[in-house]
Design an enzyme around this catalytic site. Structure first.
Site, PDB file in Angstrom:
ATOM      1  N   HIS A 213       0.857  -0.929   0.293  1.00 29.62           N
ATOM      2  CA  HIS A 213      -0.232  -0.239   0.159  1.00 29.62           C
ATOM      3  C   HIS A 213       0.387   1.272  -0.208  1.00 29.62           C
ATOM      4  O   HIS A 213       1.659   1.372   0.377  1.00 29.62           O
ATOM      5  CB  HIS A 213      -1.042   0.150   1.081  1.00 29.62           C
ATOM      6  CG  HIS A 213      -0.234   0.561   2.265  1.00 29.62           C
ATOM      7  ND1 HIS A 213      -0.362   1.485   2.997  1.00 29.62           N
ATOM      8  CD2 HIS A 213      -0.619  -1.139   3.727  1.00 29.62           C
ATOM      9  CE1 HIS A 213      -0.156   0.755   4.571  1.00 29.62           C
ATOM     10  NE2 HIS A 213      -0.206  -0.316   4.522  1.00 29.62           N
ATOM     11  N   ASP A 233       5.642   1.227   7.199  1.00 25.64           N
ATOM     12  CA  ASP A 233       4.478   1.457   7.026  1.00 25.64           C
ATOM     13  C   ASP A 233       4.023   2.475   5.853  1.00 25.64           C
ATOM     14  O   ASP A 233       3.019   3.386   6.372  1.00 25.64           O
ATOM     15  CB  ASP A 233       3.520   0.731   8.408  1.00 25.64           C
ATOM     16  CG  ASP A 233       1.733   0.886   8.430  1.00 25.64           C
ATOM     17  OD1 ASP A 233       1.728   0.014   6.384  1.00 25.64           O
ATOM     18  OD2 ASP A 233       1.685   1.304   9.012  1.00 25.64           O
ATOM     19  N   GLU A 267      -4.673   2.218   1.266  1.00 31.37           N
ATOM     20  CA  GLU A 267      -5.548   0.974   2.906  1.00 31.37           C
ATOM     21  C   GLU A 267      -5.632   1.284   4.652  1.00 31.37           C
ATOM     22  O   GLU A 267      -6.677   0.350   4.988  1.00 31.37           O
ATOM     23  CB  GLU A 267      -3.544   0.032   2.526  1.00 31.37           C
ATOM     24  CG  GLU A 267      -4.285  -0.767   3.346  1.00 31.37           C
ATOM     25  CD  GLU A 267      -3.126  -0.699   4.931  1.00 31.37           C
ATOM     26  OE1 GLU A 267      -3.607  -1.946   5.265  1.00 31.37           O
ATOM     27  OE2 GLU A 267      -3.580   0.171   5.147  1.00 31.37           O
ATOM     28  N   GLU A 268      -5.266   2.454   4.433  1.00 42.13           N
ATOM     29  CA  GLU A 268      -5.236   2.610   5.934  1.00 42.13           C
ATOM     30  C   GLU A 268      -6.713   3.177   6.781  1.00 42.13           C
ATOM     31  O   GLU A 268      -6.894   3.674   7.863  1.00 42.13           O
ATOM     32  CB  GLU A 268      -3.712   4.426   6.599  1.00 42.13           C
ATOM     33  CG  GLU A 268      -2.755   3.518   6.007  1.00 42.13           C
ATOM     34  CD  GLU A 268      -2.108   2.555   7.173  1.00 42.13           C
ATOM     35  OE1 GLU A 268      -2.556   1.644   8.087  1.00 42.13           O
ATOM     36  OE2 GLU A 268      -1.119   3.010   7.309  1.00 42.13           O
ATOM     37  N   ASP A 295       2.966  -5.810   3.492  1.00 34.74           N
ATOM     38  CA  ASP A 295       2.731  -4.616   4.131  1.00 34.74           C
ATOM     39  C   ASP A 295       3.914  -4.872   5.700  1.00 34.74           C
ATOM     40  O   ASP A 295       3.338  -5.692   6.087  1.00 34.74           O
ATOM     41  CB  ASP A 295       1.761  -4.528   4.600  1.00 34.74           C
ATOM     42  CG  ASP A 295       1.235  -3.887   5.267  1.00 34.74           C
ATOM     43  OD1 ASP A 295       2.077  -2.941   5.470  1.00 34.74           O
ATOM     44  OD2 ASP A 295      -0.536  -3.818   5.682  1.00 34.74           O
ATOM     45  N   HIS A 372       2.135   4.814  12.237  1.00 28.79           N
ATOM     46  CA  HIS A 372       0.904   5.138  12.161  1.00 28.79           C
ATOM     47  C   HIS A 372       1.680   6.366  13.159  1.00 28.79           C
ATOM     48  O   HIS A 372       0.783   7.266  13.639  1.00 28.79           O
ATOM     49  CB  HIS A 372       0.092   4.419  13.078  1.00 28.79           C
ATOM     50  CG  HIS A 372      -0.691   3.649  12.036  1.00 28.79           C
ATOM     51  ND1 HIS A 372      -1.466   2.756  12.319  1.00 28.79           N
ATOM     52  CD2 HIS A 372      -0.365   3.007  10.860  1.00 28.79           C
ATOM     53  CE1 HIS A 372      -2.137   1.933  11.343  1.00 28.79           C
ATOM     54  NE2 HIS A 372      -1.137   2.264  10.409  1.00 28.79           N
TER      55      HIS A 372
HETATM   56  N1  BES Z   1       0.734  -2.672   8.096  1.00 32.15           N
HETATM   57  C1  BES Z   1      -0.868  -2.475   9.379  1.00 32.15           C
HETATM   58  C2  BES Z   1      -1.331  -3.510   9.211  1.00 32.15           C
HETATM   59  C3  BES Z   1      -0.538  -4.118  10.360  1.00 32.15           C
HETATM   60  C4  BES Z   1       0.499  -3.510  11.466  1.00 32.15           C
HETATM   61  C5  BES Z   1      -0.628  -5.946  10.628  1.00 32.15           C
HETATM   62  C6  BES Z   1       1.140  -4.087  12.504  1.00 32.15           C
HETATM   63  C7  BES Z   1       0.535  -6.193  11.701  1.00 32.15           C
HETATM   64  C8  BES Z   1       1.300  -5.592  12.425  1.00 32.15           C
HETATM   65  C9  BES Z   1      -1.636  -1.921   8.067  1.00 32.15           C
HETATM   66  O1  BES Z   1      -1.283  -0.623   7.510  1.00 32.15           O
HETATM   67  C10 BES Z   1      -2.564  -1.242   9.062  1.00 32.15           C
HETATM   68  O2  BES Z   1      -2.491   0.038   9.316  1.00 32.15           O
HETATM   69  N2  BES Z   1      -4.087  -2.143   9.107  1.00 32.15           N
HETATM   70  C11 BES Z   1      -5.061  -1.403  10.153  1.00 32.15           C
HETATM   71  C12 BES Z   1      -6.508  -2.020   9.622  1.00 32.15           C
HETATM   72  C13 BES Z   1      -6.941  -1.510   8.698  1.00 32.15           C
HETATM   73  C14 BES Z   1      -8.693  -2.309   7.691  1.00 32.15           C
HETATM   74  C15 BES Z   1      -7.472  -0.171   8.052  1.00 32.15           C
HETATM   75  C16 BES Z   1      -5.043  -1.737  11.022  1.00 32.15           C
HETATM   76  O3  BES Z   1      -3.907  -2.573  11.196  1.00 32.15           O
HETATM   77  O4  BES Z   1      -4.780  -1.081  12.107  1.00 32.15           O
HETATM   78 ZN    ZN Z   2      -0.433   1.106   8.904  1.00 30.71          ZN
END
Ligand code: BES
Ligand code: ZN
Length: 405
Positions: A213, A233, A267-268, A295, A372
């Site tokens: 992403h 990320d 994605e976020e 990712d 984040h």
């Molecule tokens: N890269 C993250 C997902 C992640 C974070 C996987 C830490 C494993 C460990 C991704 O960009 C993300 O932040 N995803 C969101 C969920 C999405 C449905 C908005 C999250 O995990 O909060």
């Molecule tokens: Zn993220």
């Protein structure tokens, strides 16, 4: 268990959906798909929330009822707050712009394509390709992408980052009539996804897909001008994928199946870019032999080099990816872990019935605490890209072995 910041992911993502639609006086409805346990919490704070359909979903041996829910958009904040307070972790959700999209998300019809042979027989192509790949190229891409103020899906610098990647991939493709590079625009927000396609020679109607992403975000105080470098990320995933592409193109390799790579927008904020793309694939009846999601590839938080995510992924393809690592990267150790929810774009492919894998940089228990935040920089991944290079090599082996045979 994820960090406290990440526990707010659902909250912040849905905040963003709200921000994107703020200003419209008319009452608007929103749709989400959500697990049964989280749906019980939703109903306590949004009495108007109604399940318009449900389906039993199996992932990694677990089975859970998932609902498509319609509610007043103004209740989204209360709903997400309740889920976080009462469930203590991300409930896992997908935001949908319409009832039709929410209903379609519940369906998981498999797209007819026989399971690929999963053979490893392209060693003479793969081995020299992997040795031509360089950490320094990956570092340079991470630094360029994290140099944008942010890559937020709704900001100008998020658009600028997409245009930068478009130009970078165009340079890789220069002089090759069989390669096309394009922006995939999304109606609801300014950031486009970016795509590069290498036409297959004789199985061109079947695709092999690799994605990462493009966007970045801050958990708190996100704005158009906030600093969200997103180096790990997920500039790291885009950079790993770009180095695999560079080496593959430089080698003169011609895939039998069509190869397509995506840098997904948004994605976020609920996997929105990849959801739109995967739905279009499904609607077009597009056959896909396999998908790889990268990712977060550059922060080595735990003992193993690579962790294969076992939920919302294909176990048969995960076995193949582990075999690829054993064959081509025998010095690496590979473990398994699970996100516990649809934590990245692999979940969008899985939702449409396509086989997908996600090799991850760390165990979940020891994930990168800087994501984040404004501290998600190249320096905070140790000013190296050796870890991301492992994932770039795995992706190159995946692309060649799955598209070549
Ligand atoms: N890269 C993250 C997902 C992640 C974070 C996987 C830490 C494993 C460990 C991704 O960009 C993300 O932040 N995803 C969101 C969920 C999405 C449905 C908005 C999250 O995990 O909060
Ligand atoms: Zn993220």
């Amino acid at each position: 268990m994820r960090s406290d910041l990440l526990k707010l992911c659902l909250f912040s993502a849905l905040c963003l959906s709200l921000a994107a639609t703020a200003g419209s006086a008319k009452k608007r409805r929103a749709w989400i798909t959500v697990g049964d346990a989280a749906f019980q919490k939703v109903q306590t704070v949004a009495p108007d929330a109604v399940s318009i359909g449900s389906r039993q979903v199996r992932a990694a041996g677990l089975s859970e009822k998932v609902h498509a829910v319609v509610l007043d958009e103004s209740r989204l904040l209360a709903v997400t707050g309740a889920i976080h307070q009462q469930m203590g972790q991300c409930g896992g959700f997908m935001y949908h712009g319409s009832e039709a999209e929410a209903r379609a998300a519940l369906e998981a019809r498999r797209v007819a394509l026989r399971t690929p042979a999963y053979t490893i027989d392209q060693r003479e192509v793969v081995v020299p390709m992997l040795s031509s790949m360089q950490e320094q190229h990956i570092a340079s891409t991470i630094l360029s992408l994290s140099g944008f103020t942010n890559r937020y899906y709704a900001s100008q610098s998020g658009v600028d980052a997409a245009n930068w990647l478009l130009a970078t991939w165009r340079e890789l493709a220069a002089g090759r009539g069989d390669i096309s590079v394009a922006l995939v625009t999304h109606k609801a927000y300014p950031q486009p996804s970016v795509s590069l396609t290498i036409a297959g020679t004789d199985l061109a109607d079947e695709k092999v897909v690799v994605g990462a992403h493009l966007d970045s975000i801050l958990s708190f105080r996100m704005s158009d001008t906030a600093r969200a470098p997103g180096a790990d990320d997920d500039a790291s995933g885009v950079a790993s994928m770009t180095e695999a592409l560079r080496a593959l193109i430089a080698s003169g390799y011609r895939p039998r199946r069509t190869l397509q790579v995506f840098a997904y927008a948004a994605e976020e904020v609920g996997l929105r870019g990849s959801q739109e793309i995967t739905r279009q694939f499904k609607q077009a009846g597009q056959k896909v032999a396999g998908v790889l999601q990268l990712d977060m590839t550059n922060y080595k938080g735990a003992a193993n080099d690579i962790y294969l995510i076992t939920d919302y992924t294909s176990s048969a393809q995960n076995t193949f990816v582990a075999e690829l690592a054993a064959a081509y990267l025998p010095e690496l150790t590979v473990g398994n872990d699970r996100c516990g929810y649809g934590c990245s774009d692999h979940a969008s492919w899985d939702a449409q019935g396509y086989p997908v894998s996600m090799p991850f940089e760390s165990s979940m228990a020891r994930d990168n605490p800087a994501i984040h935040t404004s501290r998600d920089t190249y320096e905070n991944s140790g000013s190296q890209a050796a870890h991301a290079l492992k994932f770039a090599r795995l992706a190159a082996a995946f692309m060649v072995e799955l598209s070549g045979g």
